[in-house]
Scaffold this motif. Structure first.
Motif, PDB file in Angstrom:
ATOM      1  N   ALA A  89     -50.418 -44.052  -9.364  1.00 50.43           N
ATOM      2  CA  ALA A  89     -49.920 -44.999  -8.915  1.00 50.43           C
ATOM      3  C   ALA A  89     -49.068 -44.623  -7.723  1.00 50.43           C
ATOM      4  N   THR A  90     -48.533 -43.161  -7.870  1.00 49.38           N
ATOM      5  CA  THR A  90     -47.948 -42.391  -6.627  1.00 49.38           C
ATOM      6  C   THR A  90     -48.927 -42.829  -5.494  1.00 49.38           C
ATOM      7  N   TYR A  91     -50.071 -42.310  -5.952  1.00 49.85           N
ATOM      8  CA  TYR A  91     -51.243 -42.271  -4.794  1.00 49.85           C
ATOM      9  C   TYR A  91     -51.448 -43.702  -4.110  1.00 49.85           C
ATOM     10  N   ILE A  92     -51.413 -44.751  -4.911  1.00 48.86           N
ATOM     11  CA  ILE A  92     -51.581 -46.133  -4.210  1.00 48.86           C
ATOM     12  C   ILE A  92     -50.516 -46.306  -3.264  1.00 48.86           C
ATOM     13  N   VAL A  93     -49.049 -46.035  -3.770  1.00 45.65           N
ATOM     14  CA  VAL A  93     -48.073 -46.187  -2.683  1.00 45.65           C
ATOM     15  C   VAL A  93     -48.409 -45.263  -1.566  1.00 45.65           C
ATOM     16  N   ILE A  94     -48.670 -44.022  -1.733  1.00 43.41           N
ATOM     17  CA  ILE A  94     -48.917 -43.197  -0.526  1.00 43.41           C
ATOM     18  C   ILE A  94     -50.092 -43.958   0.438  1.00 43.41           C
ATOM     19  N   CYS A  95     -51.180 -44.428   0.009  1.00 41.98           N
ATOM     20  CA  CYS A  95     -52.272 -44.960   0.640  1.00 41.98           C
ATOM     21  C   CYS A  95     -51.559 -46.213   1.681  1.00 41.98           C
ATOM     22  N   ILE A  96     -51.031 -47.066   0.780  1.00 41.07           N
ATOM     23  CA  ILE A  96     -50.268 -48.399   1.538  1.00 41.07           C
ATOM     24  C   ILE A  96     -49.268 -47.955   2.547  1.00 41.07           C
ATOM     25  N   PHE A  97     -48.627 -46.831   2.250  1.00 36.89           N
ATOM     26  CA  PHE A  97     -47.560 -46.238   3.286  1.00 36.89           C
ATOM     27  C   PHE A  97     -48.501 -45.641   4.482  1.00 36.89           C
ATOM     28  N   GLY A  98     -49.494 -45.056   4.027  1.00 37.31           N
ATOM     29  CA  GLY A  98     -50.345 -44.507   5.095  1.00 37.31           C
ATOM     30  C   GLY A  98     -50.927 -45.200   6.166  1.00 37.31           C
ATOM     31  N   LEU A  99     -51.193 -46.608   5.837  1.00 39.15           N
ATOM     32  CA  LEU A  99     -51.798 -47.684   6.681  1.00 39.15           C
ATOM     33  C   LEU A  99     -50.953 -47.780   7.968  1.00 39.15           C
ATOM     34  N   SER A 100     -49.746 -47.641   8.064  1.00 33.04           N
ATOM     35  CA  SER A 100     -48.796 -47.735   9.046  1.00 33.04           C
ATOM     36  C   SER A 100     -48.121 -46.464   9.832  1.00 33.04           C
ATOM     37  N   LEU A 101     -48.630 -45.326   9.387  1.00 35.70           N
ATOM     38  CA  LEU A 101     -48.346 -44.265  10.223  1.00 35.70           C
ATOM     39  C   LEU A 101     -48.190 -44.262  11.465  1.00 35.70           C
ATOM     40  N   ASP A 102     -47.166 -43.686  12.098  1.00 28.60           N
ATOM     41  CA  ASP A 102     -47.222 -43.857  13.616  1.00 28.60           C
ATOM     42  C   ASP A 102     -46.254 -42.817  14.066  1.00 28.60           C
ATOM     43  N   SER A 103     -45.866 -41.804  13.318  1.00 27.90           N
ATOM     44  CA  SER A 103     -44.534 -40.906  13.765  1.00 27.90           C
ATOM     45  C   SER A 103     -44.595 -39.570  12.985  1.00 27.90           C
ATOM     46  N   PHE A 104     -44.318 -38.437  13.345  1.00 29.48           N
ATOM     47  CA  PHE A 104     -44.143 -37.188  12.646  1.00 29.48           C
ATOM     48  C   PHE A 104     -43.074 -37.430  11.369  1.00 29.48           C
ATOM     49  N   THR A 105     -42.275 -38.438  11.595  1.00 29.68           N
ATOM     50  CA  THR A 105     -41.141 -38.907  10.504  1.00 29.68           C
ATOM     51  C   THR A 105     -42.197 -39.413   9.288  1.00 29.68           C
ATOM     52  N   ASP A 106     -43.039 -40.334   9.753  1.00 26.18           N
ATOM     53  CA  ASP A 106     -43.704 -40.774   8.717  1.00 26.18           C
ATOM     54  C   ASP A 106     -44.593 -39.795   7.959  1.00 26.18           C
ATOM     55  N   PHE A 107     -45.210 -38.990   8.533  1.00 24.94           N
ATOM     56  CA  PHE A 107     -46.081 -38.023   8.234  1.00 24.94           C
ATOM     57  C   PHE A 107     -45.089 -37.109   7.195  1.00 24.94           C
ATOM     58  N   MET A 108     -43.873 -36.850   7.486  1.00 24.77           N
ATOM     59  CA  MET A 108     -43.186 -35.988   6.672  1.00 24.77           C
ATOM     60  C   MET A 108     -42.804 -36.578   5.373  1.00 24.77           C
ATOM     61  N   ILE A 109     -42.657 -37.953   5.470  1.00 28.44           N
ATOM     62  CA  ILE A 109     -42.184 -38.835   4.203  1.00 28.44           C
ATOM     63  C   ILE A 109     -43.631 -38.783   3.295  1.00 28.44           C
ATOM     64  N   VAL A 133     -43.985 -35.351   1.343  1.00 29.58           N
ATOM     65  CA  VAL A 133     -43.103 -35.241   0.425  1.00 29.58           C
ATOM     66  C   VAL A 133     -43.770 -36.130  -0.862  1.00 29.58           C
ATOM     67  N   LEU A 134     -44.311 -37.217  -0.677  1.00 34.14           N
ATOM     68  CA  LEU A 134     -44.878 -37.978  -1.795  1.00 34.14           C
ATOM     69  C   LEU A 134     -46.134 -37.521  -2.164  1.00 34.14           C
ATOM     70  N   VAL A 135     -47.255 -37.088  -1.347  1.00 34.18           N
ATOM     71  CA  VAL A 135     -48.304 -36.425  -1.628  1.00 34.18           C
ATOM     72  C   VAL A 135     -47.725 -35.050  -2.548  1.00 34.18           C
ATOM     73  N   GLY A 136     -46.801 -34.112  -2.244  1.00 34.28           N
ATOM     74  CA  GLY A 136     -46.463 -33.157  -2.823  1.00 34.28           C
ATOM     75  C   GLY A 136     -45.844 -33.373  -4.314  1.00 34.28           C
ATOM     76  N   THR A 137     -45.358 -34.684  -4.677  1.00 34.29           N
ATOM     77  CA  THR A 137     -44.715 -34.717  -5.742  1.00 34.29           C
ATOM     78  C   THR A 137     -45.933 -35.044  -6.927  1.00 34.29           C
ATOM     79  N   ALA A 138     -47.105 -35.627  -6.386  1.00 34.11           N
ATOM     80  CA  ALA A 138     -48.122 -35.947  -7.334  1.00 34.11           C
ATOM     81  C   ALA A 138     -49.589 -35.259  -7.147  1.00 34.11           C
ATOM     82  N   GLN A 139     -49.826 -34.488  -6.241  1.00 35.38           N
ATOM     83  CA  GLN A 139     -50.886 -33.888  -6.137  1.00 35.38           C
ATOM     84  C   GLN A 139     -51.368 -32.771  -6.924  1.00 35.38           C
ATOM     85  N   GLY A 140     -50.303 -31.809  -7.205  1.00 37.79           N
ATOM     86  CA  GLY A 140     -50.879 -30.786  -8.219  1.00 37.79           C
ATOM     87  C   GLY A 140     -50.686 -31.578  -9.890  1.00 37.79           C
ATOM     88  N   GLY A 141     -49.693 -32.246  -9.795  1.00 34.55           N
ATOM     89  CA  GLY A 141     -49.640 -32.951 -11.076  1.00 34.55           C
ATOM     90  C   GLY A 141     -50.947 -33.505 -11.642  1.00 34.55           C
TER      91      GLY A 141
END
Length: 418
Positions: A308-328, A331-339
Motif C-alpha cells: 500500500a505504501t508503494y502504491i501511494v509512492i507511485c501516485i505521488f511520483g506521477l507529479s514530481l517536479d522539485s527536489f522537495t518532492d523527491f525528498m518526500i 522518506v516514503l520509500v525508506g519506510t517500506a523498502q527494507g521491510g
C-alpha cells in the motif's frame, strides 16, 4: 539501537545478517548511486540522449536479470546438496566483486563496455543472493525468520551508508579529479563487499541439505523436475510467487532506475546523493521495525502495508517536479523498502519445505528477477516513446495491485517449515 540488538542474535545469525551489511554496498554504491551517475556522464560525453541512455541502462538490467532468472532454479537446486552451497556462493560473490573492481579501468567513452561489466557485476550479485537468502534456514528457527531477515536488511541499509559517506567526502571536497573520485567509489565498494563477507564464510554452514546419489548434474535435473511437479501440492507457494513477481517488480524498478530518472528531471548529482542517503537512513530503523510489527500483526499484514505504501509512492511520483518532492518520496520509500524485501524473504521461508530451501529459493529468485525485467523494460520503452520516464509509474501501480490480490489468495493452510 545497536546495543539493544546485540544480545538478541547468536553468532551464526549475526554473521548471516552481516552479509546484508556487506553486499548492500553494491546496491547503494553501484546499482543506485555511483554507477548510474557515472554512466550518465559517459553516455552524455558519447552523444547519447538522456532518454536513450536511461533505456539502455534499463535493457542492461533486464538482460542481467534474465540470465540470473534462467539459471536460478538450477543453481538453487544444486546448492541443496551437501558441500555445494558455499563454493557456489563464493564463486558468484567474487565474480561480482572483481567486476566492480574492473570498473576502475574503464575510461570515459566506453559506454557500452561499461554496461557489459555492470551486467557481469549484477549477475554475480544476484546469483550470490540466491545462496545467501536460502541460508537463513541454516542459522535460525522458523519463529525468528522475520526478525533475522528484517534486521539483516536494516543492517544492510545503514552499513552501506559508511562507504557512501566516505565517497561523499571525496566528492564534496574535490580533493581528487572527478574520475579518480569515481574510481575510489568502485574500490570502496569492492573492498567493503569482500571484507564483510568474511564472517559469513567463517560462521555460516550448511545444516539443511540433501545427499546426492548420482552425478551432480543428473541429480540436480531430476530433483528440479520433481520439484516443479511437487509445486502442485503447494498452491499457496506458487500463488505467493506470482504475487511476489508483481509487487517486488515495482520495488526493484524504483531502486534500479531512481537516479537515472532523477537525472532526466534535472536533479544534480549532489541532490541525488542526498536523496539516496535519506532513503538509507530512514530504511534502517523501519526495516527492523517491520520485523517486530510482523510478530504482533502477522507477516502477511505487514506485506500488505508495504505494498500500500508503494502504491501511494507511485501516485505521488506521477507529479514530481522539485527536489522537495523527491525528498518526500525518499522518506516514503525508506519506510517500506527494507521491510517489504525482508518480510518477503522470511515469509517464503515460513511456507516452504525446510530441507529443500535452496531449491525453493531458486524459484523465489527467478520470480523476483523476471519481475525486474518487466519493470525496467517498461520504463525504458515508455521513456523512449514519450520522452517522460515518470509515465511508467502507471504500470507499476497496476503491478502492485495485482501482487496484493495474489498475496491475499496465497494464505497457507499450515506451516511447512518443520
Amino acid at each position: 539501537m545497536f546495543k539493544q540488538l546485540k544480545g538478541q542474535f547468536n553468532k551464526a545469525e549475526w554473521s548471516w545478517m552481516f552479509q546484508d551489511w556487506a553486499n548492500s554496498a553494491y546496491s547503494l554504491m553501484i546499482t543506485t548511486a555511483i554507477f548510474p551517475i557515472f554512466y550518465k556522464s559517459v553516455a552524455d560525453a558519447g552523444g547519447i540522449s538522456g532518454a536513450d541512455s536511461t533505456a539502455y541502462l534499463g535493457y542492461t538490467n533486464a538482460i542481467a536479470t534474465v540470465l540470473t532468472a534462467v539459471l536460478a532454479p538450477f543453481l538453487g537446486t544444486s546448492a541443496d546438496y551437501k558441500g555445494y552451497r558455499k563454493p557456489l556462493f563464493t564463486i558468484s560473490t567474487l565474480l561480482g566483486i572483481i567486476a566492480v573492481f574492473s570498473m576502475m579501468f574503464i575510461g570515459n567513452g566506453n559506454c557500452f563496455l561499461l554496461l557489459v561489466v555492470y551486467a557481469i557485476s549484477s549477475f554475480g550479485f544476484h546469483v550470490a543472493n540466491i545462496f545467501y537468502d536460502s541460508s537463513i534456514m541454516d542459522v535460525t528457527t522458523p519463529e525468528r525468520l522475520d526478525q533475522v531477515s528484517s534486521t539483516g536488511f536494516g543492517l544492510g541499509y545503514i552499513g552501506s551508508v559508511f562507504p557512501f559517506l566516505i565517497f561523499m567526502v571525496f566528492q564534496l571536497t574535490g580533493i581528487f579529479p572527478a574520475n579518480v573520485t569515481v574510481n575510489i567509489g568502485f574500490l570502496l565498494t569492492a573492498a567493503w563487499w569482500f571484507i564483510f563477507t568474511i564472517p559469513y564464510w567463517k560462521n555460516v554452514n550448511q545444516v539443511n541439505y540433501l545427499e546426492k546419489t548420482e552425478g551432480i548434474i543428473q541429480t540436480t535435473v531430476k530433483s528440479l523436475t520433481a520439484t516443479v511437479k511437487e509445486l502442485k501440492k503447494y498452491p499457496h507457494i506458487y500463488l505467493f510467487l506470482f504475487g511476489y513477481f508483481f509487487y517486488i517488480d515495482g520495488v526493484g524498478t524504483i531502486i534500479a532506475m531512481a537516479t537515472s530518472v532523477g537525472t532526466d528531471l534535472g536533479l544534480s548529482a549532489n541532490e541525488l546523493i542526498i536523496m539516496l542517503l535519506v532513503v538509507q537512513i530512514v530504511a534502517f530503523p523501519c526495516s527492523i521495525m517491520y520485523g517486530y510489527l510482523a510478530r504482533r500483526f502477522g507477516t502477511r499484514t505487514m506485506l500488505f502495508v508495504g505494498i500500500a505504501t508503494y502504491i501511494v509512492i507511485c501516485i505521488f511520483g506521477l507529479s514530481l517536479d522539485s527536489f522537495t518532492d523527491f525528498m518526500i518520496l525518499a522518506v516514503l520509500v525508506g519506510t517500506a523498502q527494507g521491510g517489504i524485501q525482508g518480510l518477503s524473504r522470511s515469509y517464503f521461508g515460513q511456507i516452504i519445505p525446510r530441507e529443500k530451501s535452496n531449491q525453493f529459493y531458486g524459484f523465489y529468485n527467478i520470480f523476483g528477477k523476471f519481475s525486474s525485467v518487466l519493470g525496467t523494460t517498461i520504463l525504458g520503452v515508455v521513456a523512449q516513446i514519450t520522452g517522460d520516464s515518470l509515465k511508467g509509474l502507471f504500470a507499476l501501480i497496476v503491478q502492485f495491485s495485482i501482487g496484493a490480490i495474489l498475496l491475499y489468495m496465497a494464505k497457507p493452510s499450515k506451516s511447512y517449515t518443520n
